[in-house]
Design an enzyme around this catalytic site. Structure first.
Site, PDB file in Angstrom:
ATOM      1  N   TRP A   1       0.869  -1.188   0.060  1.00 40.74           N
ATOM      2  CA  TRP A   1      -0.022  -0.172   0.093  1.00 40.74           C
ATOM      3  C   TRP A   1       0.881   1.334  -0.111  1.00 40.74           C
ATOM      4  O   TRP A   1       0.516   2.254  -0.700  1.00 40.74           O
ATOM      5  CB  TRP A   1      -0.865   0.015   1.170  1.00 40.74           C
ATOM      6  N   HIS A   2       1.896   1.270   0.765  1.00 35.31           N
ATOM      7  CA  HIS A   2       2.974   2.251   0.755  1.00 35.31           C
ATOM      8  C   HIS A   2       3.690   2.617  -0.408  1.00 35.31           C
ATOM      9  O   HIS A   2       4.164   3.786  -0.607  1.00 35.31           O
ATOM     10  CB  HIS A   2       3.838   2.275   1.978  1.00 35.31           C
ATOM     11  N   GLY A   3       3.917   1.758  -1.422  1.00 37.05           N
ATOM     12  CA  GLY A   3       4.533   1.858  -2.480  1.00 37.05           C
ATOM     13  C   GLY A   3       4.707   0.876  -3.407  1.00 37.05           C
ATOM     14  O   GLY A   3       4.819  -0.676  -3.072  1.00 37.05           O
TER      15      GLY A   3
END
Length: 474
Positions: A329-331
């Site tokens: 989700w973060h990257g």
């Protein structure tokens, strides 16, 4: 448009709140919706299709929510589940297209070239729409909560638009459930005291961002400029401590500004941080850091998978899924996947035996996290895997034999430049300053301190000493 920009502070906010407080109650949500779209448009002026994507998200999820709600009322759960599935696929599809497509294409091409073939797919090189990770998760939670009959579908398009696009939380959260705001969307109290309270939160958050995050971020930037191959082990540790402080004060500052703006508008946005750097374990840390993201994964992924009421093997599988998804989700990068796996491994070990020890021997727990927190953020910060390997080597090259390009006096140089600021950040990330400040926040002394913080921040912004929020790229 950034919260820490002069345009936002001295143009957008005054115009927004003057009109907001002058409007009759029945028009305020429509004004929030319109102003939030305008706020978003300023930040995506060169990509008008992203504005259309945001508006399409509002329209589609509003229609889907009403459809699911009607089916739930008729106890047509099979039909409601089909619509919910379509809604989740729709929301995740846009996120995957813009955030993960090139990562997938690059890995397909890498594998093709490794087996002697040619590049199969040209990357699309799409820029990530601002805030898409946040409003996508809020849309999904809205649809799921209607399906679970935890909330009723919103009947007013303007009210739903105000919920989903509300500018304080649009670009970087906090990830807010519809149920948390549904009452205040209809009935909320505005007063000078509430506005003043929100303004104080906003000023304090601005100070955390501009006076601390931006300044300590220069240490990490300087080390990146020098090159990881040319830093000593002490400087490498200083660098990841500096990044840890930068990330915390950057995101905490934004979240505090968002809460303050919400209060000024009459809304109670959820708190996103609870002094996470005081944690004794990584398990505790992720209950205190980015709390709205953690609770989202808990309620919409972990618990539906079975949570902790399962066998140990299934429990570890559930944790693995959650932390892989949290990392991804973060990257869209292998470092984020490695970061998620790293957190999974640590938390799995803690659940087995380590957490009991650290909770019981608190000094040991604090030392454990003093080592582990910056190490985890190193994996998070360095997206190039080769450079990540180099930096890891520099961290543990205590003898200085792994590089012949290290300047002997680099640690003394950076300690002289950033030592005091690092010490200040260390103290400020504890709960002590916050507890002391809460005693004087609404007194004359607190007002004077906030006045100084605000105008010192504005002065540095005016000088151009301001950086984008780190979580904008997520």
């Amino acid at each position: 448009m950034s919260f820490s920009s002069l345009q936002f502070i001295f143009i957008f906010l005054p115009i927004f709140f003057i009109i907001y407080y002058l409007l009759p109650k029945k028009w305020r949500n429509l004004w929030i919706f319109a102003a939030s779209v305008a706020f978003y448009a300023v930040g995506t002026m060169d990509k008008p299709q992203y504005i259309a994507l945001l508006l399409l998200s509002v329209i589609v999820n509003f229609i889907l929510g009403k459809n699911i709600g009607k089916r739930v009322q008729r106890i047509d759960m099979k039909g409601a589940k089909a619509v919910l599935t379509a809604g989740i696929v729709y929301n995740l599809l846009w996120l995957c297209v813009f955030k993960y497509s090139d990562f997938i294409f690059e890995n397909i091409n890498f594998l093709a070239e490794k087996i002697g073939g040619e590049k199969l797919i040209e990357p699309w090189n799409l820029l990530l729409p601002l805030g898409i990770s946040f409003y996508t998760f809020q849309s999904i939670s809205y649809l799921v909560d209607i399906y679970r009959d935890d909330v009723k579908a919103e009947k007013s398009f303007a009210d739903f638009g105000a919920y989903l696009t509300m500018f304080p939380k649009l670009t970087m959260g906090p990830i807010t459930r519809y149920g948390n705001l549904s009452y205040e969307l209809k009935k909320r109290k505005l007063s000078l005291a509430v506005f003043d309270d929100g303004l104080r939160y906003f000023a304090l958050g601005l100070g955390l961002k501009v006076l601390l995050a931006n300044r300590i971020g220069s240490c990490w930037s300087d080390i990146q400029t020098v090159g990881f191959e040319s830093i000593s082990s002490p400087v490498a540790w200083m660098g990841i401590f500096a990044y840890s402080f930068q990330l915390y004060f950057d995101f905490y500052g934004y979240s505090m500004m968002a809460v303050g703006l919400g209060r000024m508008m009459g809304f109670t946005l959820p708190v996103n941080f609870e002094h996470p750097y005081e944690s004794l374990t990584m398990t505790e840390f992720w209950r205190r850091w980015h709390m709205t993201l953690g609770s989202w994964f808990r309620d919409y992924v972990y618990i539906p998978l079975g949570g902790n009421r399962v066998s140990m093997s299934r429990l570890y599988f559930n944790l693995l899924v959650v932390w892989l998804l949290t990392g991804f989700w973060h990257g869209a990068g292998w470092n984020f996947i490695i970061w998620g796996l790293f957190l999974f491994a640590i938390i799995a070990i803690e659940k087995t035996w380590l957490k009991k020890i650290m909770d019981r021997i608190k000094p040991l727990g604090h030392l454990y996290m003093l080592f582990l927190i910056p190490l985890s953020w190193m994996i998070f910060a360095i997206t190039d895997i080769d450079q990540l390997v180099v930096y890891t080597q520099r961290l543990f090259d205590f003898t200085g034999r792994m590089s012949d390009t290290v300047y002997d006096g680099d640690f003394a140089k950076y300690l002289d430049m950033y030592g005091v600021l690092l010490a200040v950040c260390f103290v400020m990330c504890t709960s002590v300053p916050r507890r002391l400040f809460e005693h004087i926040r609404k007194k004359v002394a607190g007002t004077i301190i906030l006045f100084i913080i605000f105008w010192a921040s504005v002065y540095l912004i005016y000088l151009g000493l301001n950086d984008p929020f780190l979580y904008f790229r997520f």
